[in-house]
Motif scaffolding. Structure first.
Motif, mmCIF file in Angstrom:
data_model
loop_
_atom_site.group_PDB
_atom_site.id
_atom_site.type_symbol
_atom_site.label_atom_id
_atom_site.label_comp_id
_atom_site.label_asym_id
_atom_site.label_seq_id
_atom_site.Cartn_x
_atom_site.Cartn_y
_atom_site.Cartn_z
ATOM 1 N N LEU A 47 0.827 -1.207 0.000
ATOM 2 C CA LEU A 47 0.000 0.000 0.000
ATOM 3 C C LEU A 47 0.859 1.254 0.000
ATOM 4 O O LEU A 47 0.603 2.193 -0.767
ATOM 5 N N ASN A 48 1.886 1.287 0.838
ATOM 6 C CA ASN A 48 2.731 2.483 0.924
ATOM 7 C C ASN A 48 3.488 2.717 -0.382
ATOM 8 O O ASN A 48 3.672 3.865 -0.798
ATOM 9 N N GLY A 49 3.917 1.648 -1.028
ATOM 10 C CA GLY A 49 4.611 1.803 -2.307
ATOM 11 C C GLY A 49 3.729 2.440 -3.356
ATOM 12 O O GLY A 49 4.150 3.334 -4.101
ATOM 13 N N ILE A 50 2.482 1.996 -3.431
ATOM 14 C CA ILE A 50 1.535 2.563 -4.394
ATOM 15 C C ILE A 50 1.202 4.009 -4.031
ATOM 16 O O ILE A 50 1.121 4.884 -4.902
ATOM 17 N N LEU A 51 1.052 4.285 -2.732
ATOM 18 C CA LEU A 51 0.740 5.648 -2.292
ATOM 19 C C LEU A 51 1.877 6.603 -2.640
ATOM 20 O O LEU A 51 1.636 7.720 -3.135
ATOM 21 N N GLN A 52 3.111 6.187 -2.409
ATOM 22 C CA GLN A 52 4.257 7.050 -2.728
ATOM 23 C C GLN A 52 4.390 7.274 -4.230
ATOM 24 O O GLN A 52 4.754 8.365 -4.677
ATOM 25 N N THR A 53 4.066 6.257 -5.012
ATOM 26 C CA THR A 53 4.092 6.411 -6.471
ATOM 27 C C THR A 53 3.093 7.469 -6.918
ATOM 28 O O THR A 53 3.382 8.296 -7.795
ATOM 29 N N LEU A 54 1.909 7.454 -6.306
ATOM 30 C CA LEU A 54 0.905 8.464 -6.638
ATOM 31 C C LEU A 54 1.368 9.862 -6.251
ATOM 32 O O LEU A 54 1.202 10.818 -7.008
ATOM 33 N N LEU A 55 1.948 9.997 -5.071
ATOM 34 C CA LEU A 55 2.406 11.311 -4.609
ATOM 35 C C LEU A 55 3.525 11.851 -5.488
ATOM 36 O O LEU A 55 3.723 13.066 -5.581
ATOM 37 N N ASN A 56 4.261 10.960 -6.146
ATOM 38 C CA ASN A 56 5.351 11.386 -7.015
ATOM 39 C C ASN A 56 4.913 11.623 -8.460
ATOM 40 O O ASN A 56 5.728 12.010 -9.297
ATOM 41 N N LYS A 57 3.627 11.383 -8.739
ATOM 42 C CA LYS A 57 3.120 11.604 -10.091
ATOM 43 C C LYS A 57 3.281 13.069 -10.488
ATOM 44 O O LYS A 57 3.025 13.973 -9.688
ATOM 45 N N ILE A 58 3.700 13.294 -11.722
ATOM 46 C CA ILE A 58 3.890 14.649 -12.231
ATOM 47 C C ILE A 58 2.602 15.129 -12.897
ATOM 48 O O ILE A 58 2.083 14.475 -13.805
ATOM 49 N N ILE A 59 2.073 16.258 -12.431
ATOM 50 C CA ILE A 59 0.908 16.885 -13.041
ATOM 51 C C ILE A 59 1.240 18.353 -13.286
ATOM 52 O O ILE A 59 1.610 19.069 -12.352
ATOM 53 N N ASP A 60 1.157 18.766 -14.541
ATOM 54 C CA ASP A 60 1.486 20.153 -14.920
ATOM 55 C C ASP A 60 2.868 20.549 -14.411
ATOM 56 O O ASP A 60 3.073 21.651 -13.890
ATOM 57 N N GLY A 61 3.818 19.632 -14.551
ATOM 58 C CA GLY A 61 5.214 19.934 -14.250
ATOM 59 C C GLY A 61 5.630 19.804 -12.799
ATOM 60 O O GLY A 61 6.789 20.065 -12.464
ATOM 61 N N LYS A 62 4.712 19.402 -11.918
ATOM 62 C CA LYS A 62 5.050 19.278 -10.497
ATOM 63 C C LYS A 62 4.517 17.961 -9.944
ATOM 64 O O LYS A 62 3.469 17.467 -10.386
ATOM 65 N N GLN A 63 5.242 17.434 -8.958
ATOM 66 C CA GLN A 63 4.745 16.257 -8.264
ATOM 67 C C GLN A 63 3.519 16.630 -7.437
ATOM 68 O O GLN A 63 3.378 17.767 -6.982
ATOM 69 N N ILE A 64 2.642 15.658 -7.224
ATOM 70 C CA ILE A 64 1.455 15.906 -6.408
ATOM 71 C C ILE A 64 1.860 16.368 -5.017
ATOM 72 O O ILE A 64 1.228 17.266 -4.436
ATOM 73 N N GLU A 65 2.920 15.784 -4.457
ATOM 74 C CA GLU A 65 3.374 16.224 -3.134
ATOM 75 C C GLU A 65 3.792 17.688 -3.153
ATOM 76 O O GLU A 65 3.547 18.432 -2.194
ATOM 77 N N THR A 66 4.418 18.129 -4.245
ATOM 78 C CA THR A 66 4.821 19.531 -4.356
ATOM 79 C C THR A 66 3.607 20.447 -4.417
ATOM 80 O O THR A 66 3.585 21.523 -3.796
ATOM 81 N N TRP A 67 2.574 20.028 -5.150
ATOM 82 C CA TRP A 67 1.338 20.810 -5.190
ATOM 83 C C TRP A 67 0.764 20.949 -3.784
ATOM 84 O O TRP A 67 0.287 22.020 -3.393
#
Length: 221
Positions: free
Chosen positions: A135-155
């Motif tokens: 679960l944590n691996g999949i969650l971290q992958t999602l948080l690292n997804k790039i949307i409009d040039g930024k990671q979700i965590e950065t947003w």
């Protein structure tokens, strides 16, 4: 708060249909509510997965709350509760759906069994290491997804920064709520474009409806 509560009830009512379809054997009935809703006393595997995902997102939110010098015990929407970082509950709402999506994607792997969970004498459900890692691996992958040039965590970090700035300047905040586009309509489009008369009838789609669907698809709509 009443509006939020009513929305949450409807949201989890629909989400429960997804969980039951993916893993009916886990016997998910509803999101844990009531007097224990702020703790981690899950009574089934899916609630325990939701609690785990939310706790990760809460910790991430708390990290940026502290980074920008906010006081986590003073909320904006939630009530002040002793020994609770209520502001984190406010600001993690922007990425809470990421936690739900992580649970769905984890269930879709079909890798989990009852052996990946443990129950206390009080019937409290917890994740075993294998389930936590998955679960944590999949969650971290999602948080690292790039949307409009930024990671979700950065947003998420920037949303919290804007909130902190707004408290000082009094300016309005334009929060960004982002979700990864993990699914496309391509499989559905291909099915509709190549649908036979037999398949159309089995799906209960009228001849005229399918004609206009295929017409729109051919026009790029």
């Amino acid at each position: 708060l009443t509006i939020e509560g009513n929305y949450a009830n409807q949201y989890f009512s629909e989400l429960s249909k997804v969980f039951k379809e993916l893993y009916p054997q886990f016997k998910f009935t509803s999101r844990n509510t009531g007097i224990q809703r702020h703790n981690r006393n899950a009574n089934d595997p899916i609630n325990s997965m939701l609690n785990y995902a939310y706790s990760v997102l809460e910790s991430l939110t708390l990290k940026y709350i502290n980074y920008y010098g906010l006081i986590p015990e003073i909320p904006f929407l939630h009530e002040i509760i002793q020994n609770k970082v209520s502001l984190a509950f406010d600001l993690m709402e922007f990425i809470r759906p990421i936690g739900d999506l992580a649970v769905i994607l984890t269930l879709q792997t079909r890798k989990l069994t009852w052996n990946d969970f443990t129950f206390s004498q009080l019937k409290t459900c917890r994740l075993m290491p294998n389930a936590q890692t998955l679960l944590n691996g999949i969650l971290q992958t999602l948080l690292n997804k790039i949307i409009d040039g930024k990671q979700i965590e950065t947003w998420h970090k920037e949303n919290i920064r804007q909130f902190a700035d707004a408290l000082i300047t009094g300016n309005d905040v334009n929060f960004n709520v982002v979700m990864p586009e993990l699914y496309t309509d391509k499989p559905i489009v291909e099915i509709l474009q190549n649908m036979t008369v037999k398949e159309r009838k089995e799906k209960g789609i009228s001849k005229t409806t399918l004609f206009y669907i295929q017409k729109n698809l051919n026009e790029g709509k």
